[in-house]
Design a protein around this motif. Structure first.
Motif, PDB file in Angstrom:
ATOM      1  N   GLY A  56       0.787  -1.381   0.038  1.00  0.00           N
ATOM      2  CA  GLY A  56      -0.007  -0.005   0.108  1.00  0.00           C
ATOM      3  C   GLY A  56       0.993   1.305   0.094  1.00  0.00           C
ATOM      4  N   TYR A  57       2.270   1.051  -0.210  1.00  0.00           N
ATOM      5  CA  TYR A  57       3.146   2.272  -0.141  1.00  0.00           C
ATOM      6  C   TYR A  57       3.962   2.130  -1.455  1.00  0.00           C
ATOM      7  CZ  TYR A  57       1.634   3.676   4.692  1.00  0.00           C
ATOM      8  OH  TYR A  57       0.976   4.061   5.841  1.00  0.00           O
ATOM      9  N   GLU A  58       4.520   3.473  -1.872  1.00  0.00           N
ATOM     10  CA  GLU A  58       5.337   3.396  -2.864  1.00  0.00           C
ATOM     11  C   GLU A  58       6.504   4.594  -2.471  1.00  0.00           C
ATOM     12  OE1 GLU A  58       4.415   5.632  -6.414  1.00  0.00           O
ATOM     13  OE2 GLU A  58       2.799   6.754  -5.535  1.00  0.00           O
ATOM     14  N   ALA A  59       7.417   4.261  -3.241  1.00  0.00           N
ATOM     15  CA  ALA A  59       8.466   5.507  -2.978  1.00  0.00           C
ATOM     16  C   ALA A  59       8.692   6.529  -4.327  1.00  0.00           C
ATOM     17  CB  ALA A  59      10.008   4.756  -2.758  1.00  0.00           C
ATOM     18  N   GLN A  60       8.500   7.320  -4.264  1.00  0.00           N
ATOM     19  CA  GLN A  60       8.340   8.232  -5.393  1.00  0.00           C
ATOM     20  C   GLN A  60       9.810   9.012  -5.470  1.00  0.00           C
ATOM     21  OE1 GLN A  60       5.268  11.154  -5.181  1.00  0.00           O
ATOM     22  NE2 GLN A  60       3.713   9.463  -5.188  1.00  0.00           N
ATOM     23  N   ILE A  61      10.351   8.955  -6.700  1.00  0.00           N
ATOM     24  CA  ILE A  61      11.847   9.377  -6.989  1.00  0.00           C
ATOM     25  C   ILE A  61      11.570  10.671  -7.606  1.00  0.00           C
ATOM     26  CG2 ILE A  61      14.205   9.101  -7.768  1.00  0.00           C
ATOM     27  CD1 ILE A  61      13.053   6.991  -5.443  1.00  0.00           C
ATOM     28  N   ARG A  62      12.155  11.964  -7.202  1.00  0.00           N
ATOM     29  CA  ARG A  62      11.779  13.084  -7.784  1.00  0.00           C
ATOM     30  C   ARG A  62      12.887  13.993  -7.989  1.00  0.00           C
ATOM     31  NH1 ARG A  62       6.416  15.171  -4.178  1.00  0.00           N
ATOM     32  NH2 ARG A  62       5.285  13.398  -4.525  1.00  0.00           N
ATOM     33  N   PRO A  63      13.000  14.945  -8.807  1.00  0.00           N
ATOM     34  CA  PRO A  63      14.148  15.856  -9.027  1.00  0.00           C
ATOM     35  C   PRO A  63      14.460  16.732  -7.632  1.00  0.00           C
ATOM     36  CG  PRO A  63      12.562  16.233 -10.487  1.00  0.00           C
ATOM     37  CD  PRO A  63      11.896  15.347  -9.374  1.00  0.00           C
ATOM     38  N   ARG A  64      15.634  17.138  -7.545  1.00  0.00           N
ATOM     39  CA  ARG A  64      16.065  17.957  -6.633  1.00  0.00           C
ATOM     40  C   ARG A  64      16.014  19.462  -7.238  1.00  0.00           C
ATOM     41  NH1 ARG A  64      20.901  18.532  -4.193  1.00  0.00           N
ATOM     42  NH2 ARG A  64      19.757  19.271  -2.388  1.00  0.00           N
ATOM     43  N   SER A  65      15.173  20.078  -6.626  1.00  0.00           N
ATOM     44  CA  SER A  65      15.042  21.652  -7.291  1.00  0.00           C
ATOM     45  C   SER A  65      16.312  22.741  -7.661  1.00  0.00           C
ATOM     46  CB  SER A  65      14.006  22.470  -6.385  1.00  0.00           C
ATOM     47  OG  SER A  65      14.565  22.822  -5.022  1.00  0.00           O
ATOM     48  N   GLY A  66      17.344  22.293  -6.642  1.00  0.00           N
ATOM     49  CA  GLY A  66      18.557  23.087  -6.618  1.00  0.00           C
ATOM     50  C   GLY A  66      19.314  22.608  -8.039  1.00  0.00           C
ATOM     51  N   GLY A 107      28.609  10.340  -3.505  1.00  0.00           N
ATOM     52  CA  GLY A 107      27.949  11.075  -2.385  1.00  0.00           C
ATOM     53  C   GLY A 107      27.081  12.283  -2.888  1.00  0.00           C
ATOM     54  N   GLU A 108      27.212  12.812  -4.102  1.00  0.00           N
ATOM     55  CA  GLU A 108      26.388  13.797  -4.112  1.00  0.00           C
ATOM     56  C   GLU A 108      24.884  13.574  -3.983  1.00  0.00           C
ATOM     57  OE1 GLU A 108      25.888  17.264  -7.753  1.00  0.00           O
ATOM     58  OE2 GLU A 108      27.740  15.618  -7.937  1.00  0.00           O
ATOM     59  N   ARG A 109      23.971  14.671  -3.446  1.00  0.00           N
ATOM     60  CA  ARG A 109      22.556  14.349  -3.356  1.00  0.00           C
ATOM     61  C   ARG A 109      22.104  14.621  -4.873  1.00  0.00           C
ATOM     62  NH1 ARG A 109      20.958  18.465   0.553  1.00  0.00           N
ATOM     63  NH2 ARG A 109      22.516  19.988  -0.612  1.00  0.00           N
ATOM     64  N   ILE A 110      21.299  13.481  -5.539  1.00  0.00           N
ATOM     65  CA  ILE A 110      21.032  13.722  -6.998  1.00  0.00           C
ATOM     66  C   ILE A 110      19.504  13.523  -6.970  1.00  0.00           C
ATOM     67  CG2 ILE A 110      23.145  12.737  -7.715  1.00  0.00           C
ATOM     68  CD1 ILE A 110      21.451   9.850  -7.642  1.00  0.00           C
ATOM     69  N   ALA A 111      18.636  13.302  -6.121  1.00  0.00           N
ATOM     70  CA  ALA A 111      17.452  13.055  -6.226  1.00  0.00           C
ATOM     71  C   ALA A 111      16.703  13.015  -4.838  1.00  0.00           C
ATOM     72  CB  ALA A 111      16.890  11.898  -6.911  1.00  0.00           C
ATOM     73  N   GLN A 112      15.499  13.154  -4.658  1.00  0.00           N
ATOM     74  CA  GLN A 112      14.810  13.029  -3.392  1.00  0.00           C
ATOM     75  C   GLN A 112      13.584  11.854  -3.436  1.00  0.00           C
ATOM     76  OE1 GLN A 112      12.446  16.110  -1.883  1.00  0.00           O
ATOM     77  NE2 GLN A 112      12.328  17.257  -4.026  1.00  0.00           N
ATOM     78  N   MET A 113      13.504  11.320  -2.311  1.00  0.00           N
ATOM     79  CA  MET A 113      12.547   9.991  -2.271  1.00  0.00           C
ATOM     80  C   MET A 113      11.232  10.660  -1.338  1.00  0.00           C
ATOM     81  SD  MET A 113      13.422   6.064  -1.540  1.00  0.00           S
ATOM     82  CE  MET A 113      13.967   6.565   0.222  1.00  0.00           C
ATOM     83  N   VAL A 114      10.303  10.398  -1.821  1.00  0.00           N
ATOM     84  CA  VAL A 114       9.188  10.584  -0.783  1.00  0.00           C
ATOM     85  C   VAL A 114       8.196   9.401  -0.772  1.00  0.00           C
ATOM     86  CG1 VAL A 114       6.687  11.877  -1.112  1.00  0.00           C
ATOM     87  CG2 VAL A 114       8.929  12.979  -1.874  1.00  0.00           C
ATOM     88  N   ILE A 115       7.941   9.056   0.400  1.00  0.00           N
ATOM     89  CA  ILE A 115       7.125   7.978   0.660  1.00  0.00           C
ATOM     90  C   ILE A 115       5.727   8.105   0.685  1.00  0.00           C
ATOM     91  CG2 ILE A 115       6.772   5.981   2.333  1.00  0.00           C
ATOM     92  CD1 ILE A 115       9.773   5.873   1.075  1.00  0.00           C
ATOM     93  N   ALA A 116       4.983   7.472  -0.193  1.00  0.00           N
ATOM     94  CA  ALA A 116       3.403   7.817  -0.241  1.00  0.00           C
ATOM     95  C   ALA A 116       2.514   6.545  -0.314  1.00  0.00           C
ATOM     96  CB  ALA A 116       3.190   8.489  -1.638  1.00  0.00           C
ATOM     97  N   GLN A 117       1.359   6.877   0.391  1.00  0.00           N
ATOM     98  CA  GLN A 117       0.229   5.623   0.538  1.00  0.00           C
ATOM     99  C   GLN A 117      -0.497   5.789  -0.762  1.00  0.00           C
ATOM    100  OE1 GLN A 117      -1.657   5.853   4.106  1.00  0.00           O
ATOM    101  NE2 GLN A 117      -2.455   3.692   4.018  1.00  0.00           N
ATOM    102  N   HIS A 118      -0.725   4.599  -1.297  1.00  0.00           N
ATOM    103  CA  HIS A 118      -1.654   4.625  -2.357  1.00  0.00           C
ATOM    104  C   HIS A 118      -2.559   3.513  -2.515  1.00  0.00           C
ATOM    105  CE1 HIS A 118      -0.047   0.809  -4.211  1.00  0.00           C
ATOM    106  NE2 HIS A 118       1.152   1.182  -3.641  1.00  0.00           N
ATOM    107  N   GLU A 119      -3.539   3.483  -3.259  1.00  0.00           N
ATOM    108  CA  GLU A 119      -4.549   2.428  -3.309  1.00  0.00           C
ATOM    109  C   GLU A 119      -4.672   1.869  -4.851  1.00  0.00           C
ATOM    110  OE1 GLU A 119      -8.674   2.981  -1.802  1.00  0.00           O
ATOM    111  OE2 GLU A 119      -7.844   4.593  -0.577  1.00  0.00           O
TER     112      GLU A 119
END
Length: 145
Positions: A56-66, A107-119
């Motif tokens: 019931g969860y996913e990890a969304q891989i998103r860009p880093r705004s900077g 070691g560079e920060r390349i993306a962000q991961m958001v944990i989201a609930q889904h159906e």
């Protein structure tokens, strides 16, 4: 707080929230040597992380705004989805939309991961849909203002 099982096969620290109200955790490149991404080129960058999300969860891989603002670097299939049953390494598909080479360092920060609930949904065949104010208005139907 939701607990997520993780195996770190890399040498980077685990993702963490930068502030108490952050939605995303930074993902870091796990590299043996720097990777150069040429203009309009895409490269798959490993993180060394393997996770097991609850059903019931996913990890969304998103860009880093900077990275996007300063260097034109973004995640190509954004948001990328890591499903609850995936056990492989979390990889980030970066693309360089700028006119200059970009070097990704270990070691560079390349993306962000958001944990989201889904159906999951199930389609129900019907002969007509309920009426709404919008109706069939599609792309740009509300105008510029």
């Amino acid at each position: 707080m939701l607990q997520i099982k993780v195996i770190n096969k890399g040498h980077q620290q685990l993702p963490a929230y930068a502030t108490p109200q952050s939605a995303g955790m930074d993902l870091r490149a796990n590299l043996d040597s720097p990777v150069v991404i040429k203009p309009m080129e895409r490269r798959l960058i490993g993180t060394g992380l393997h996770i097991a999300l609850p059903v019931g969860y996913e990890a969304q891989i998103r860009p880093r705004s900077g990275l996007a603002l300063k260097h034109g670097i973004t995640v190509l299939n954004t948001p990328g989805t890591v499903d609850a049953d995936y056990r492989g390494e979390i990889m980030v598909l970066l693309v360089n939309l700028s006119d200059a080479d970009f070097t990704v360092n270990d070691g560079e920060r390349i993306a962000q991961m958001v944990i989201a609930q889904h159906e999951q949904g199930e389609f129900l065949f019907v002969s007509e849909l309920d009426e709404t104010e919008r109706g069939e208005g599609g792309y740009g139907h509300t105008g510029v203002n």
